[in-house]
Design a protein around this motif. Structure first.
Motif, short mmCIF file in Angstrom:
data_model
loop_
_atom_site.label_atom_id
_atom_site.label_comp_id
_atom_site.label_asym_id
_atom_site.label_seq_id
_atom_site.Cartn_x
_atom_site.Cartn_y
_atom_site.Cartn_z
N UNK A 210 0.84 -1.23 -0.16
CA UNK A 210 0.04 0.01 0.16
C UNK A 210 0.93 1.23 -0.12
N UNK A 211 0.56 2.13 -0.87
CA UNK A 211 1.18 3.43 -1.03
C UNK A 211 2.32 3.41 -1.94
N UNK A 212 2.85 2.37 -2.29
CA UNK A 212 3.91 2.15 -3.42
C UNK A 212 3.44 1.99 -4.70
N UNK A 213 3.87 2.73 -5.76
CA UNK A 213 3.62 2.80 -7.02
C UNK A 213 4.53 1.72 -7.98
N UNK A 214 3.85 1.60 -8.97
CA UNK A 214 4.50 0.72 -10.21
C UNK A 214 6.00 0.95 -10.09
N UNK A 215 6.93 0.20 -10.01
CA UNK A 215 8.47 0.65 -10.15
C UNK A 215 9.07 0.85 -8.91
N UNK A 216 8.63 0.65 -7.56
CA UNK A 216 8.87 1.22 -6.53
C UNK A 216 10.32 0.51 -5.89
N UNK A 217 10.45 -0.65 -6.67
CA UNK A 217 11.48 -1.45 -6.03
C UNK A 217 13.24 -1.12 -6.74
N UNK A 218 12.92 -0.68 -7.83
CA UNK A 218 13.94 -0.57 -8.64
C UNK A 218 14.75 1.05 -8.31
N UNK A 219 16.04 1.26 -8.14
CA UNK A 219 16.40 2.49 -7.59
C UNK A 219 16.33 3.66 -8.59
N UNK A 220 16.41 3.34 -9.92
CA UNK A 220 16.51 4.62 -10.93
C UNK A 220 15.02 4.91 -11.46
N UNK A 221 13.96 4.27 -10.96
CA UNK A 221 12.65 4.58 -11.29
C UNK A 221 12.42 5.94 -10.30
N UNK A 222 11.49 6.84 -11.00
CA UNK A 222 11.08 8.01 -10.37
C UNK A 222 10.16 7.63 -9.24
N UNK A 223 9.88 6.52 -8.91
CA UNK A 223 8.73 6.26 -7.80
C UNK A 223 9.40 5.29 -6.91
N UNK A 224 10.67 5.25 -7.05
CA UNK A 224 11.42 4.35 -6.43
C UNK A 224 11.46 4.68 -4.61
N UNK A 225 11.11 3.84 -3.76
CA UNK A 225 10.72 4.11 -2.43
C UNK A 225 11.58 3.33 -1.64
N UNK A 226 12.56 3.79 -0.75
CA UNK A 226 13.77 3.08 -0.09
C UNK A 226 13.21 2.12 0.78
N UNK A 227 12.11 2.63 1.72
CA UNK A 227 11.57 1.65 2.66
C UNK A 227 10.87 0.49 2.04
N UNK A 228 10.10 0.96 0.96
CA UNK A 228 9.21 -0.22 0.11
C UNK A 228 10.27 -1.20 -0.32
N UNK A 229 11.52 -0.70 -0.87
CA UNK A 229 12.54 -1.65 -1.63
C UNK A 229 12.86 -2.54 -0.35
#
Length: 245
Positions: A210-229
Motif C-alpha cells: 500500500x502506498x507504493x507505485x509501479x516500479x518502487x523496487x528499482x532504484x533508478x525509477x522516479x517512484x523508487x521508495x527506499x523503505x518499500x524496496x
C-alpha cells in the motif's frame, strides 16, 4: 561481487547477459534468473543482482530484447514520457512475447548449468519480467523452486499467455508483491491469480504494498521508495533462503 559478461545462444539468436557470482564462486550451486523490467539491463539491475550474489547465489540478468539489436540506454524516469523512447520501448515490449521468453528461459537455465550452477533456481521479475518469472516456473518446474514478481503486470489477464493459466504446472513457491494501485495488475487480476494458485495448491503469497507505485523496487525509477524496496528485499531473500538452500 564478480560480474561476467556472457553470450547465450538461443533458438532465435544470441542474448547478452550478466552473470554475477558471490566472492566464493565455487560455492554457488543455487542460481537466480532476474527478469528485467522494460528498460533493459543497466546499472540499477546490476546492483540488485550483486546484492543477491552477496547472499551466495549465481545471478543471471539476461537481455530479453536481444532480438532487436543495439538499443538504449533508456532513462527509467523519462523513457515513457518522451515520445521517441516510448515508441521504441513499446515496440520491444510488444515484440518480445511470453512464448519467446519461455523458450529463452530454457537457454538461460542451460547457461547456468554450463557455469556449474546445477542446484535449484529461483526466478524474480520486475514489471514485464514478473509474468516471465512465473511462466518460466511453470514450464521448467523441475529446476525452478521459487518464483517472485514485483510490480508485475498482466499476471492474470484475458490473454492466452497469461501466467495464471499455467498455475497447475508450477511446483515452485510463489511470491507476488503488488503496487498499491497498479493499472497493469488491477484488483480483478489479483483475485483471479489468487484463485488459480489456490486451486492448483501452490504455496504462495500475494502482498499489497500500500502506498507504493509501479516500479518502487528499482532504484533508478522516479517512484523508487527506499523503505518499500527494503521490504521487498526482506521478502525476496527469505523466499530464496527457504527454497534454494
Amino acid at each position: 561481487m564478480a560480474k561476467q559478461d556472457i553470450q547465450i545462444k538461443t533458438k532465435d539468436g544470441v542474448a547478452k547477459a550478466g552473470l554475477f557470482r558471490p566472492a566464493a564462486a565455487s560455492s554457488a550451486k543455487a542460481g537466480v534468473i532476474l527478469y528485467m523490467d522494460a528498460f533493459g539491463p543497466r546499472p540499477a539491475l546490476d546492483a540488485m543482482a550483486e546484492r543477491l550474489a552477496g547472499d551466495g547465489y549465481a545471478v543471471l540478468v539476461p537481455d530479453l530484447f536481444y532480438r532487436f539489436g543495439a538499443y538504449g540506454p533508456f532513462d527509467a524516469k523519462t523513457a515513457f514520457t518522451e515520445e521517441k523512447s516510448k515508441a521504441a520501448l513499446m515496440a520491444m515490449v510488444g515484440g518480445t512475447t511470453q512464448e519467446m521468453t519461455i523458450s529463452d528461459s530454457g537457454a538461460f537455465l542451460d547457461a547456468l548449468a554450463a557455469e556449474g550452477v546445477t542446484g535449484p533456481i529461483g526466478t524474480v521479475g520486475y514489471c514485464m519480467g514478473g509474468a516471465r518469472a512465473l511462466n518460466a516456473a511453470a514450464v521448467y518446474p523441475d529446476r525452478i523452486k521459487a518464483a517472485a514478481s514485483f510490480h508485475g503486470g498482466n499476471l492474470a489477464s484475458d490473454a492466452a499467455d497469461s501466467p495464471h493459466h499455467k498455475a497447475a504446472a508450477i511446483k515452485a513457491r510463489v511470491y507476488i508483491g503488488m503496487a498499491g494501485v497498479d493499472r497493469s495488475f488491477p484488483p480483478e487480476q489479483s483475485t483471479r491469480l489468487a484463485e488459480a494458485l489456490r486451486v492448483a495448491e501452490i504455496d504462495h503469497a500475494i502482498e499489497n504494498y500500500v502506498g507504493m507505485a509501479h516500479g518502487w523496487c528499482v532504484s533508478d525509477h522516479g517512484v523508487y521508495d527506499a523503505a518499500g524496496a527494503e521490504r521487498h528485499w526482506e521478502r525476496l531473500t527469505t523466499l530464496f533462503a527457504e527454497t534454494l538452500a
